[in-house]
Motif scaffolding. Structure first.
Motif, short mmCIF file in Angstrom:
data_model
loop_
_atom_site.label_atom_id
_atom_site.label_comp_id
_atom_site.label_asym_id
_atom_site.label_seq_id
_atom_site.Cartn_x
_atom_site.Cartn_y
_atom_site.Cartn_z
N GLY A 1 0.84 -1.20 0.00
CA GLY A 1 0.00 0.00 0.00
C GLY A 1 0.87 1.24 0.00
O GLY A 1 1.89 1.28 0.67
N ARG B 1 0.59 -4.87 -4.60
CA ARG B 1 0.73 -5.85 -3.51
C ARG B 1 1.10 -7.19 -4.12
O ARG B 1 0.37 -7.74 -4.94
N ILE C 1 1.62 3.66 6.93
CA ILE C 1 0.83 4.56 7.78
C ILE C 1 0.42 3.83 9.06
O ILE C 1 0.03 4.46 10.03
N ASP C 2 0.51 2.49 9.06
CA ASP C 2 0.04 1.71 10.21
C ASP C 2 1.03 1.70 11.38
O ASP C 2 0.65 1.32 12.49
N MET D 1 -7.84 3.66 9.56
CA MET D 1 -7.16 2.48 9.01
C MET D 1 -6.32 1.74 10.06
O MET D 1 -5.78 2.36 10.98
N GLY D 2 -6.20 0.46 9.86
CA GLY D 2 -5.42 -0.38 10.76
C GLY D 2 -6.21 -1.63 11.09
O GLY D 2 -7.12 -1.57 11.91
N HIS D 3 -5.88 -2.73 10.40
CA HIS D 3 -6.62 -3.98 10.65
C HIS D 3 -6.06 -4.72 11.86
O HIS D 3 -6.82 -5.31 12.62
N GLU E 1 -10.16 -0.07 11.98
CA GLU E 1 -10.81 -1.04 11.06
C GLU E 1 -10.89 -2.43 11.67
O GLU E 1 -11.86 -3.15 11.47
N HIS F 1 -8.99 5.77 2.20
CA HIS F 1 -7.67 5.93 1.57
C HIS F 1 -7.17 7.37 1.56
O HIS F 1 -6.00 7.59 1.21
N ARG G 1 -3.97 7.78 3.27
CA ARG G 1 -2.67 7.44 2.65
C ARG G 1 -2.28 8.44 1.58
O ARG G 1 -1.23 8.31 0.96
O1 F6P Z 1 -1.12 0.24 4.12
C1 F6P Z 1 -1.83 -0.42 5.13
C2 F6P Z 1 -3.28 -0.16 4.98
O2 F6P Z 1 -3.38 1.21 4.89
C3 F6P Z 1 -4.22 -0.66 6.06
O3 F6P Z 1 -4.31 0.10 7.21
C4 F6P Z 1 -5.52 -0.75 5.29
O4 F6P Z 1 -6.42 -1.60 5.88
C5 F6P Z 1 -5.04 -1.27 3.99
O5 F6P Z 1 -3.76 -0.73 3.80
C6 F6P Z 1 -5.93 -1.00 2.81
O6 F6P Z 1 -5.25 -1.33 1.66
P1 F6P Z 1 -5.79 -1.44 0.16
O7 F6P Z 1 -4.99 -0.45 -0.60
O8 F6P Z 1 -5.46 -2.81 -0.25
O9 F6P Z 1 -7.24 -1.12 0.17
#
Ligand code: F6P
Length: 361
Positions: free
Chosen positions: A11, A75, A136-137, A179-181, A232, A284, A287
């Motif tokens: 990401g 990814r 960012i996490d 954000m942050g799983h 999240e 997003h 980010r």
């Molecule tokens: O980069 C990590 C992250 O920002 C997570 O916190 C978030 O859940 C995930 O990426 C979302 O990523 P994607 O771009 O796959 O939607």
């Protein structure tokens, strides 16, 4: 002539460009014309399929403040790296072959957890690799912080700030999903910075009764509105007690009724309190955009340190932050570990002393 490759993986986040600029400027400073840079396109994909651009000093001009990545990213899950692609190509061998064909002396990998795992694999396979701590996490093991984290905090905090005024005007309960799983760093920091009343993070399972109690306590003290920052990946205590398989099933079912966990929590609060509830998901946006001043400085420092590691022939390491110092950690120690929020961290105690509820008491 030193020949050096770089790629941005996983990401994206703010300050990827600022970090590449830091590396490049310092390498040009050290070696002047005696260095040639190659940028792989779309992360590891570019290294696998030999898709790259030659980079010149001008390519790094004007990118300090530019969000995203000039190289593109994708990814490429670590667990699939050892599996051949649809044409039977061995990806690890392909990456090694690209590195060797270009005669590289080093590869910089700007990435988070999964990307640093692959960086470690390539290092173990004999390539000279230097990792740069992106996300960012802020959940990378082996570094106190990562670039992108502070810029994302600013954006998430701004979202909470905006919601604050409208929540107060309408006497509503507002949930801001951050954000942050797996790690709650971003939610915790933005929650404190934005003056959230309740913060729910994966590391501290909540009971909805405690969340409702905290909302009602505010109402009883004359506060008509409540701000809740929810990660999240926030988990209730019953979620946390489940096996991985059970939890996966439960999330799947929840997603049939709600777009995300915040909407479920919102419904539960509304049913128990009668308060009007709303959910905001900045997603997003967190980010995106330009890196803040902190990240520009951090990335510039990380980048120059990365160039010094190359100069000293120190490979198989990730550039890291320890306190106020820039340092490095072996990739083998970083790979496969996650840095989560310790529930007994000072910052949690401090937040509790500010009256913030984590929904666990
Ligand atoms: O980069 C990590 C992250 O920002 C997570 O916190 C978030 O859940 C995930 O990426 C979302 O990523 P994607 O771009 O796959 O939607």
């Amino acid at each position: 002539m030193k020949r050096i490759g770089m790629l941005t993986s996983g990401g994206d986040c703010q300050a990827l460009n600022a970090t590449m600029r830091g590396i490049a400027k310092a390498l040009y400073h050290l070696y002047e014309d005696d260095v040639e840079l190659f940028g792989f396109l779309d992360g590891y994909k570019g290294l696998i399929y030999e898709e790259y651009v030659r980079l010149a000093p001008l390519d790094f001009s004007g990118i300090l403040t530019k969000g995203g990545t000039i190289l593109g990213t994708s990814r490429q899950p670590f667990k699939l790296m050892r599996e051949p692609d649809e044409n039977g190509l061995d990806k690890v061998e392909a990456m090694k072959a690209t590195y060797r064909r270009l005669g590289l002396d080093c590869l910089y990998v700007l990435g988070g957890n999964g990307s640093q795992k692959t960086a470690n694999l390539l290092s173990q396979e004999g390539l000279n690799v230097i990792g740069m701590p992106k996300t960012i996490d802020n959940d990378l093991w082996g570094t106190d912080t990562t670039f992108g984290f502070q810029s994302a905090i600013d954006i998430a905090t701004h979202a909470i700030d905006c919601v604050h005024t409208t929540a107060a005007s309408h006497n509503r309960c507002f949930i801001v999903e951050i954000m942050g799983h797996k790690a709650g760093w971003l939610t915790l920091h933005a929650g404190i910075a934005g003056g959230a009343d309740i913060i729910l993070i994966p590391e501290i399972p909540y009971d909805i009764e405690n969340v409702v109690k905290a909302v009602k306590k505010r109402s009883s003290r004359g506060r008509g509105f409540t701000i809740i920052a929810v990660a999240e990946g926030a988990k209730s205590s019953s979620d946390a007690a489940m096996t991985k398989k059970e939890y996966k099933k439960r999330v799947k079912e929840m997603l049939r009724n709600y777009p995300s966990i915040s909407y479920e929590i919102s419904d539960q609060i509304r049913e128990s309190t009668g308060l009007e509830c709303r959910v905001l998901v900045p997603g997003h946006m967190q980010r995106g955009g330009a890196p803040n001043a902190y990240d520009r400085v951090l990335s510039s420092r990380l980048g120059t340190y990365g160039a010094m590691l190359f100069d000293q022939g120190e490979f198989g390491r990730m550039v890291a932050v320890s306190g106020h110092e820039i340092t490095s950690t072996p990739l083998s120690e970083v790979a496969g570990k996650l840095k989560t929020v310790p529930p007994d961290a000072d910052i949690i105690t401090e937040a509790r002393m500010l009256g913030i509820s984590f929904g666990d008491q």
